[in-house]
Design a protein around this motif. Structure first.
Motif, short mmCIF file in Angstrom:
data_model
loop_
_atom_site.label_atom_id
_atom_site.label_comp_id
_atom_site.label_asym_id
_atom_site.label_seq_id
_atom_site.Cartn_x
_atom_site.Cartn_y
_atom_site.Cartn_z
N TRP A 1 -54.39 -49.54 -73.05
CA TRP A 1 -55.92 -49.54 -73.26
C TRP A 1 -56.85 -48.44 -72.29
O TRP A 1 -57.60 -47.91 -72.83
CB TRP A 1 -56.15 -50.38 -72.61
CG TRP A 1 -57.12 -51.02 -72.28
CD1 TRP A 1 -58.33 -52.34 -73.58
CD2 TRP A 1 -58.55 -50.77 -71.26
NE1 TRP A 1 -59.63 -51.90 -73.20
CE2 TRP A 1 -59.87 -51.55 -71.85
CE3 TRP A 1 -58.48 -50.25 -70.55
CZ2 TRP A 1 -60.89 -51.24 -71.59
CZ3 TRP A 1 -59.75 -49.71 -69.39
CH2 TRP A 1 -60.71 -50.78 -70.08
N ASP B 1 -60.59 -53.65 -86.53
CA ASP B 1 -59.14 -52.39 -86.96
C ASP B 1 -58.80 -51.35 -86.57
O ASP B 1 -58.11 -50.11 -86.68
CB ASP B 1 -58.23 -53.12 -88.49
CG ASP B 1 -57.69 -54.45 -88.47
OD1 ASP B 1 -56.80 -54.55 -88.06
OD2 ASP B 1 -58.84 -54.98 -89.34
N PHE C 1 -57.40 -53.33 -78.99
CA PHE C 1 -57.12 -53.04 -77.47
C PHE C 1 -58.30 -53.68 -77.01
O PHE C 1 -59.16 -53.25 -76.51
CB PHE C 1 -57.29 -51.36 -78.30
CG PHE C 1 -56.21 -50.51 -78.54
CD1 PHE C 1 -55.62 -50.08 -77.80
CD2 PHE C 1 -55.92 -50.83 -79.74
CE1 PHE C 1 -54.47 -49.01 -78.11
CE2 PHE C 1 -55.02 -50.17 -79.54
CZ PHE C 1 -54.23 -49.58 -78.74
N GLN D 1 -53.04 -58.38 -86.08
CA GLN D 1 -53.95 -57.29 -85.27
C GLN D 1 -53.37 -56.76 -84.04
O GLN D 1 -52.42 -57.28 -83.14
CB GLN D 1 -55.05 -57.88 -85.62
CG GLN D 1 -56.33 -56.40 -85.33
CD GLN D 1 -58.06 -57.59 -84.94
OE1 GLN D 1 -57.59 -57.80 -83.64
NE2 GLN D 1 -58.82 -56.48 -84.53
N ARG D 2 -53.84 -55.47 -83.97
CA ARG D 2 -53.66 -54.98 -82.38
C ARG D 2 -54.72 -54.84 -81.48
O ARG D 2 -55.38 -53.65 -82.17
CB ARG D 2 -52.62 -53.76 -83.12
CG ARG D 2 -52.03 -52.95 -81.89
CD ARG D 2 -51.16 -52.34 -82.21
NE ARG D 2 -50.84 -51.58 -80.55
CZ ARG D 2 -50.33 -49.86 -80.71
NH1 ARG D 2 -51.12 -49.31 -81.66
NH2 ARG D 2 -50.21 -49.26 -79.06
N ARG E 1 -53.44 -60.91 -81.88
CA ARG E 1 -52.25 -60.63 -82.23
C ARG E 1 -51.49 -61.65 -83.26
O ARG E 1 -50.61 -60.65 -83.79
CB ARG E 1 -51.39 -60.11 -80.87
CG ARG E 1 -50.51 -58.65 -80.64
CD ARG E 1 -50.80 -59.04 -79.37
NE ARG E 1 -51.44 -58.73 -78.29
CZ ARG E 1 -52.09 -59.03 -77.07
NH1 ARG E 1 -51.53 -60.03 -76.60
NH2 ARG E 1 -52.89 -58.13 -76.99
N ALA F 1 -56.28 -49.45 -84.71
CA ALA F 1 -54.21 -49.24 -85.30
C ALA F 1 -53.95 -48.10 -85.48
O ALA F 1 -54.46 -46.77 -86.09
CB ALA F 1 -54.79 -50.55 -86.32
#
Ligand SMILES: Cc1cc2nc3c(=O)[nH]c(=O)nc-3n(C[C@H](O)[C@H](O)[C@H](O)COP(=O)(O)OP(=O)(O)OC[C@H]3O[C@@H](n4cnc5c(N)ncnc54)[C@H](O)[C@@H]3O)c2cc1C
Length: 411
Positions: free
Chosen positions: A91, A408, A265, A262-263, A258, A411
């Protein structure tokens, strides 16, 4: 045609989303593991500022050079549990990249749209409900040691002015007419008009949630374990279903997102408050102490001193050092202040690397709309974010370009 929606999270963002959807005629179920306005949520203990002019992202240009010195000083408002660093790095790297001047300019423009009408958005959300009693309107000030400290901060002030937030400069004589107990340490200030604050953020959120329920909305108490298709599964075995789901679980949103592929941050920027109850003196409006980076807000039952950033994740217990620092700093502002009792608190700001929230559907789960990540500004922009999330759910046009808020985008 969307008829039913589940909103996960009853902080300011979730409550605002739920209430705007209810007003649009949707059957809304608001789910939280705690009561709205309880101390575990960020919406409880913040500084309560409706910070219209807060258009400067957290990752300011030059930050990278300052961080090591700040981390080594016990007097700086930045703390890190070093063991947490490896988990923070994914992050932190994009966060620091966003401190480039071009990025700052672009982010600030989006922030200005989100914050600019925040006082009006609160007034519209709370109108006709008991929550409106908690909204105060007035000035917001920045206190500086002296004029050269103000000039040193010129990038931020120029940015605010450029984006339409003009201010007045106050010398010590004018300043002490407004705040007569202020110590000699602060000689200069800027005053921004047309701002606002909440006299009790927790009661405000609770009042909005009560109104939502009394007006036909449903509140379900429980912890969400997972979202699957159109279902929300709770840890106690309950399964709720709706046409759409809004994920507004603040700093805890990442684990649920997650599981949907989804990823996100998203990091907890832990912050602290020291609440001085029944103090001997109260200033007339909130202000930022610029050298110590905390906000002092006059609230219903006392004076709230709130700020500090600590990186230690969602599960580590609160630390003592940030509270010691706030106690020392408020003495530097008001040396003669006394108070009857005090409350201390730690909360989790839901923060993204670019200081902008996640708003919109998740690509891998389009029936789930994200509305989280409003970092240091979640109280300010909560009603607007909730209104836009409601518009997205209902398939309406949103009144700003939200491409910069795409959930997103990292991503
Ligand atoms: C010290 C400090 C000072 C601040 N000062 C200001 C300020 O002056 N002005 C400003 O605009 N902002 C301020 N902020 C930021 C602001 O408080 C937050 O951005 C905002 O409250 C976030 O609101 P939220 O609704 O997104 O999250 P939260 O208020 O944290 O609510 C999230 C909710 O989701 C629930 N939840 C999470 N996971 C689950 C699950 N699995 N199942 C069920 N429920 C779940 C939680 O229980 C919680 O109630 C401050 C923050 C701090 C820490």
């Amino acid at each position: 045609m969307v008829q039913s929606v589940i909103v996960i999270g009853a902080g300011i963002t979730g409550v605002a989303t739920a209430e705007w959807l209810r007003r649009a005629g949707v059957a809304v179920t608001l789910v939280d593991r705690i009561e709205p306005g309880a101390p575990e949520q960020a919406s409880y203990g913040n500084a309560g500022l409706l910070a219209r002019c807060a258009v400067v992202p957290t990752a300011e240009p030059g930050l990278l050079g300052k961080v090591p010195k700040m981390l080594l000083s016990s007097d700086a408002p930045l703390f890190l549990r070093w063991r947490y660093l490896p988990r923070l790095l994914p992050w932190l790297v994009p966060f620091l990249k966003n401190s480039r001047p071009q990025r700052m300019a672009a982010i600030s423009q989006t922030l200005a749209v989100l914050t600019g009408d925040s006082v009006d958005q609160h007034l519209a959300l709370a109108a006709g409900t008991p929550a409106e009693n908690y909204i105060k309107t007035g000035d917001y000030m920045f206190y500086y040691r002296d004029k050269s400290a103000f000039e040193h901060d010129s990038l931020s002030t120029q940015m605010r002015r450029k984006l339409g937030f003009d201010y007045e400069e106050l010398d010590r004589a004018t300043l002490t007419k407004l705040d007569p107990k202020l110590s000699e340490r602060y000689q200069y200030a800027t005053r921004f008009t047309d701002h606002g604050w909440l006299s009790s953020p927790a009661d405000y959120v609770a009042a909005l949630a009560d109104f939502f329920v009394q007006s036909g909305g449903k509140f379900v108490s429980g912890e969400v374990a997972a979202i699957e298709g159109n279902s929300v599964k709770l840890h106690d075995g309950q399964v709720l279903q709706a046409d759409k789901i809004v994920l507004a679980a603040g700093a805890w949103s990442a684990s649920l997102a997650r599981k949907l592929g989804q990823r996100p941050f998203l990091e907890s920027e832990r912050g602290y408050h020291l609440f001085l109850k029944n103090p001997s003196y109260m200033p007339s409006c909130p202000f930022m102490v610029t050298d110590a980076k905390f906000v002092v807000t006059p609230m219903r039952d006392g004076l709230r001193c709130a700020g500090i950033v600590e990186f230690a994740g969602l599960n580590a217990p609160a630390s003592d050092a940030p509270i010691r620092l706030l106690k020392k700093r408020i003495r530097e502002v008001y040396p003669d202040l006394t108070w009857q009792s005090e409350e201390t608190w730690m909360g989790h700001r839901p923060s993204t690397p670019d200081s902008l929230p996640h708003l919109g559907p998740i690509k891998t789960a389009p029936n789930v709309i994200c509305a989280y990540g409003s970092q240091h500004l979640g109280i300010t922009i909560g009603p607007r974010l909730g209104r836009m999330a409601a518009d997205i759910v209902l398939g309406k046009k949103v009144n700003m370009d939200i491409s910069a808020l795409d959930p997103d985008r990292f991503a």
